[in-house]
Motif scaffolding. Structure first.
Motif, PDB file in Angstrom:
ATOM      1  N   GLY A 270      20.462  22.466 -15.441  1.00  0.00           N
ATOM      2  CA  GLY A 270      20.816  21.335 -14.599  1.00  0.00           C
ATOM      3  C   GLY A 270      21.958  21.614 -13.645  1.00  0.00           C
ATOM      4  O   GLY A 270      22.416  22.751 -13.501  1.00  0.00           O
ATOM      5  N   ALA A 271      22.412  20.563 -12.991  1.00  0.00           N
ATOM      6  CA  ALA A 271      23.532  20.655 -12.056  1.00  0.00           C
ATOM      7  C   ALA A 271      24.851  20.571 -12.822  1.00  0.00           C
ATOM      8  O   ALA A 271      24.878  20.333 -14.032  1.00  0.00           O
ATOM      9  N   ASP A 272      25.920  20.758 -12.111  1.00  0.00           N
ATOM     10  CA  ASP A 272      27.255  20.685 -12.695  1.00  0.00           C
ATOM     11  C   ASP A 272      27.677  19.216 -12.791  1.00  0.00           C
ATOM     12  O   ASP A 272      28.064  18.613 -11.793  1.00  0.00           O
ATOM     13  N   ILE A 273      27.599  18.644 -13.989  1.00  0.00           N
ATOM     14  CA  ILE A 273      27.858  17.204 -14.132  1.00  0.00           C
ATOM     15  C   ILE A 273      29.337  16.861 -13.976  1.00  0.00           C
ATOM     16  O   ILE A 273      29.687  15.678 -13.851  1.00  0.00           O
ATOM     17  N   ARG A 274      30.205  17.853 -13.934  1.00  0.00           N
ATOM     18  CA  ARG A 274      31.628  17.572 -13.752  1.00  0.00           C
ATOM     19  C   ARG A 274      31.917  16.941 -12.394  1.00  0.00           C
ATOM     20  O   ARG A 274      32.955  16.298 -12.217  1.00  0.00           O
TER      21      ARG A 274
ATOM     22  N   HIS B  55      11.790  30.370 -18.497  1.00  0.00           N
ATOM     23  CA  HIS B  55      11.960  30.507 -19.934  1.00  0.00           C
ATOM     24  C   HIS B  55      13.045  29.533 -20.401  1.00  0.00           C
ATOM     25  O   HIS B  55      13.831  29.034 -19.595  1.00  0.00           O
ATOM     26  N   GLY B  56      13.073  29.267 -21.683  1.00  0.00           N
ATOM     27  CA  GLY B  56      14.128  28.422 -22.232  1.00  0.00           C
ATOM     28  C   GLY B  56      14.138  27.033 -21.643  1.00  0.00           C
ATOM     29  O   GLY B  56      13.098  26.411 -21.423  1.00  0.00           O
ATOM     30  N   LEU B  57      15.324  26.535 -21.347  1.00  0.00           N
ATOM     31  CA  LEU B  57      15.492  25.188 -20.820  1.00  0.00           C
ATOM     32  C   LEU B  57      15.407  25.178 -19.299  1.00  0.00           C
ATOM     33  O   LEU B  57      16.055  25.976 -18.625  1.00  0.00           O
ATOM     34  N   ALA B  58      14.614  24.272 -18.770  1.00  0.00           N
ATOM     35  CA  ALA B  58      14.575  24.012 -17.329  1.00  0.00           C
ATOM     36  C   ALA B  58      14.710  22.504 -17.181  1.00  0.00           C
ATOM     37  O   ALA B  58      13.731  21.762 -17.264  1.00  0.00           O
ATOM     38  N   LEU B  59      15.925  22.048 -16.990  1.00  0.00           N
ATOM     39  CA  LEU B  59      16.224  20.621 -17.037  1.00  0.00           C
ATOM     40  C   LEU B  59      16.914  20.161 -15.762  1.00  0.00           C
ATOM     41  O   LEU B  59      17.663  20.914 -15.137  1.00  0.00           O
ATOM     42  N   GLY B  60      16.688  18.914 -15.404  1.00  0.00           N
ATOM     43  CA  GLY B  60      17.373  18.329 -14.265  1.00  0.00           C
ATOM     44  C   GLY B  60      17.167  19.138 -13.003  1.00  0.00           C
ATOM     45  O   GLY B  60      16.037  19.463 -12.618  1.00  0.00           O
ATOM     46  N   ALA B  61      18.275  19.489 -12.352  1.00  0.00           N
ATOM     47  CA  ALA B  61      18.198  20.267 -11.122  1.00  0.00           C
ATOM     48  C   ALA B  61      17.517  21.608 -11.351  1.00  0.00           C
ATOM     49  O   ALA B  61      16.920  22.176 -10.436  1.00  0.00           O
ATOM     50  N   GLY B  62      17.594  22.128 -12.588  1.00  0.00           N
ATOM     51  CA  GLY B  62      16.897  23.370 -12.898  1.00  0.00           C
ATOM     52  C   GLY B  62      15.397  23.221 -12.772  1.00  0.00           C
ATOM     53  O   GLY B  62      14.718  24.084 -12.204  1.00  0.00           O
ATOM     54  N   LEU B  63      14.860  22.109 -13.283  1.00  0.00           N
ATOM     55  CA  LEU B  63      13.429  21.860 -13.130  1.00  0.00           C
ATOM     56  C   LEU B  63      13.095  21.569 -11.673  1.00  0.00           C
ATOM     57  O   LEU B  63      12.034  21.971 -11.181  1.00  0.00           O
ATOM     58  N   GLU B  64      13.977  20.899 -10.966  1.00  0.00           N
ATOM     59  CA  GLU B  64      13.719  20.632  -9.548  1.00  0.00           C
ATOM     60  C   GLU B  64      13.628  21.939  -8.757  1.00  0.00           C
ATOM     61  O   GLU B  64      12.831  22.049  -7.819  1.00  0.00           O
ATOM     62  N   LEU B  65      14.422  22.930  -9.126  1.00  0.00           N
ATOM     63  CA  LEU B  65      14.314  24.242  -8.495  1.00  0.00           C
ATOM     64  C   LEU B  65      12.972  24.885  -8.832  1.00  0.00           C
ATOM     65  O   LEU B  65      12.319  25.473  -7.969  1.00  0.00           O
ATOM     66  N   VAL B  66      12.549  24.756 -10.074  1.00  0.00           N
ATOM     67  CA  VAL B  66      11.238  25.267 -10.487  1.00  0.00           C
ATOM     68  C   VAL B  66      10.140  24.607  -9.659  1.00  0.00           C
ATOM     69  O   VAL B  66       9.205  25.268  -9.183  1.00  0.00           O
ATOM     70  N   LEU B  67      10.236  23.301  -9.476  1.00  0.00           N
ATOM     71  CA  LEU B  67       9.212  22.557  -8.743  1.00  0.00           C
ATOM     72  C   LEU B  67       9.160  22.942  -7.267  1.00  0.00           C
ATOM     73  O   LEU B  67       8.132  22.761  -6.609  1.00  0.00           O
ATOM     74  N   ALA B  68      10.262  23.471  -6.737  1.00  0.00           N
ATOM     75  CA  ALA B  68      10.303  23.876  -5.329  1.00  0.00           C
ATOM     76  C   ALA B  68       9.588  25.207  -5.091  1.00  0.00           C
ATOM     77  O   ALA B  68       9.358  25.583  -3.938  1.00  0.00           O
ATOM     78  N   CYS B  69       9.241  25.905  -6.159  1.00  0.00           N
ATOM     79  CA  CYS B  69       8.546  27.188  -6.031  1.00  0.00           C
ATOM     80  C   CYS B  69       7.044  26.964  -5.835  1.00  0.00           C
ATOM     81  O   CYS B  69       6.527  25.887  -6.122  1.00  0.00           O
TER      82      CYS B  69
ATOM     83  N   GLY C   3      19.331   9.219 -18.092  1.00  0.00           N
ATOM     84  CA  GLY C   3      20.258   9.089 -19.210  1.00  0.00           C
ATOM     85  C   GLY C   3      21.706   9.246 -18.806  1.00  0.00           C
ATOM     86  O   GLY C   3      22.613   8.927 -19.579  1.00  0.00           O
ATOM     87  N   LEU C   4      21.934   9.743 -17.583  1.00  0.00           N
ATOM     88  CA  LEU C   4      23.287   9.867 -17.036  1.00  0.00           C
ATOM     89  C   LEU C   4      23.572   8.768 -16.014  1.00  0.00           C
ATOM     90  O   LEU C   4      24.622   8.774 -15.377  1.00  0.00           O
ATOM     91  N   GLY C   5      22.619   7.865 -15.858  1.00  0.00           N
ATOM     92  CA  GLY C   5      22.815   6.781 -14.901  1.00  0.00           C
ATOM     93  C   GLY C   5      22.474   7.139 -13.475  1.00  0.00           C
ATOM     94  O   GLY C   5      22.839   6.409 -12.542  1.00  0.00           O
ATOM     95  N   ILE C   6      21.752   8.237 -13.282  1.00  0.00           N
ATOM     96  CA  ILE C   6      21.346   8.647 -11.939  1.00  0.00           C
ATOM     97  C   ILE C   6      19.844   8.944 -11.960  1.00  0.00           C
ATOM     98  O   ILE C   6      19.154   8.623 -12.937  1.00  0.00           O
ATOM     99  N   LEU C   7      19.341   9.521 -10.898  1.00  0.00           N
ATOM    100  CA  LEU C   7      17.936   9.950 -10.858  1.00  0.00           C
ATOM    101  C   LEU C   7      17.867  11.348 -10.265  1.00  0.00           C
ATOM    102  O   LEU C   7      18.843  11.823  -9.675  1.00  0.00           O
ATOM    103  N   PRO C   8      16.748  12.043 -10.424  1.00  0.00           N
ATOM    104  CA  PRO C   8      16.630  13.375  -9.836  1.00  0.00           C
ATOM    105  C   PRO C   8      16.819  13.309  -8.326  1.00  0.00           C
ATOM    106  O   PRO C   8      16.127  12.537  -7.647  1.00  0.00           O
ATOM    107  N   GLY C   9      17.762  14.100  -7.790  1.00  0.00           N
ATOM    108  CA  GLY C   9      18.121  13.979  -6.382  1.00  0.00           C
ATOM    109  C   GLY C   9      17.835  15.185  -5.532  1.00  0.00           C
ATOM    110  O   GLY C   9      18.116  15.182  -4.332  1.00  0.00           O
ATOM    111  N   TYR C  10      17.284  16.240  -6.129  1.00  0.00           N
ATOM    112  CA  TYR C  10      16.979  17.447  -5.365  1.00  0.00           C
ATOM    113  C   TYR C  10      15.477  17.562  -5.105  1.00  0.00           C
ATOM    114  O   TYR C  10      14.924  18.653  -5.037  1.00  0.00           O
TER     115      TYR C  10
END
Length: 261
Positions: free
Chosen positions: A67-71, A106-120, A137-144
């Motif tokens: 995912g993205a950097d939630i900080r 491989h492994g976890l592809a979550l949040g922005a990570g999955l959005e990057l996968v979907l862009a391929c 669950g963080l109060g936002i929606l996928p934004g990429y």
């Protein structure tokens, strides 16, 4: 191809295939630094006519990208929120609009990570992969681009199921839902991606580019308009040297030597 200041990605060339690796373990979080370096790498690939296909992978055993950097989220305003997602969209769109990209997941592809996968263009996932968009669950929606690309791949019902619940899919479930094109055993995604990229890279590059334009552009059009686009893309290839070489090689029963001309 690697640049000294790239600390969280790596880029190497294997003949006509570029291997682009996320290297920010253990979770390969898509930090601002990583996105900047990814953007530079994509630009370098696009400028190199010798590269005909890309394999995108990630280092480490735990995650492709978690995912993205939630900080950065707590301090967001409407204005900075727009800037944040537009930056990611621009980079992902550039990747999606360029040379063919095969993603080895491989492994976890979550949040922005999955959005990057979907862009391929083509996704190869291992059976042990977990793919999800947990942003609600963080109060936002996928934004990429996740709400849009997932819907186009799997339909609005599946997109709503994943995004509204935030529940991840196994590699097998993602394959069955159409999120990934190939499902392979653990540890075999990269090898499969390289073989597919090499196969694509061996074909006529102008034909590959126009075929991708016809598919990507046509999906947004009516069938009639899409077929008009297909005709246009075909006609642009009719007088190319590559077309002549491809036909000649076929009749002579040899491997074609395409030059992208």
């Amino acid at each position: 191809m690697q640049k000294e200041h790239w600390t969280v990605i790596s880029l190497e060339r294997r003949e006509t295939v570029a291997v682009l690796t996320l290297n920010n373990p253990p979770l390969n979080v898509l930090t601002d630094e990583l996105l900047n370096q990814l953007d530079e790498a994509i630009n370098d690939i696009d400028r190199d006519p010798g590269i005909r296909a890309i394999v995108l992978r990630a280092a480490g055993e735990k995650a492709f990208a978690a995912g993205a950097d939630i900080r950065q989220f707590p301090s967001l305003t409407k204005e900075s929120g727009i800037a944040l997602v537009e930056k990611g969209k621009k980079i992902f769109d550039k990747l999606a609009g360029g040379k063919p990209v095969i993603c080895a997941v491989h492994g976890l592809a979550l949040g922005a990570g999955l959005e990057l996968v979907l862009a391929c263009d083509i996704r190869i996932a291992e059976e042990t992969t977990k793919l999800g968009l947990p942003e609600t669950g963080l109060g936002i929606l996928p934004g990429y681009g996740g709400t849009q690309r997932l819907t186009r791949l799997a339909g609005p019902g599946k997109a709503k199921e994943l995004i509204l619940s935030g529940e991840p899919l196994s590699g097998k479930a993602a394959f069955e839902a159409g999120l990934v094109e190939r499902l392979v055993p653990q540890g075999e995604a990269f090898e499969n991606a390289i073989k597919l990229a090499q196969s694509i890279a061996s074909k006529a590059p102008l034909a590959i580019a126009n075929a991708k334009k016809a598919i990507d552009g046509g999906v947004e059009l009516s069938l009639a308009a899409g077929q008009e686009l297909e005709t246009q893309m075909f006609s642009e290839l009719a007088e190319t040297q590559d077309m002549q070489e491809g036909v000649k090689a076929f009749t002579e029963k040899r491997t074609a030597n395409f030059q992208g001309k």
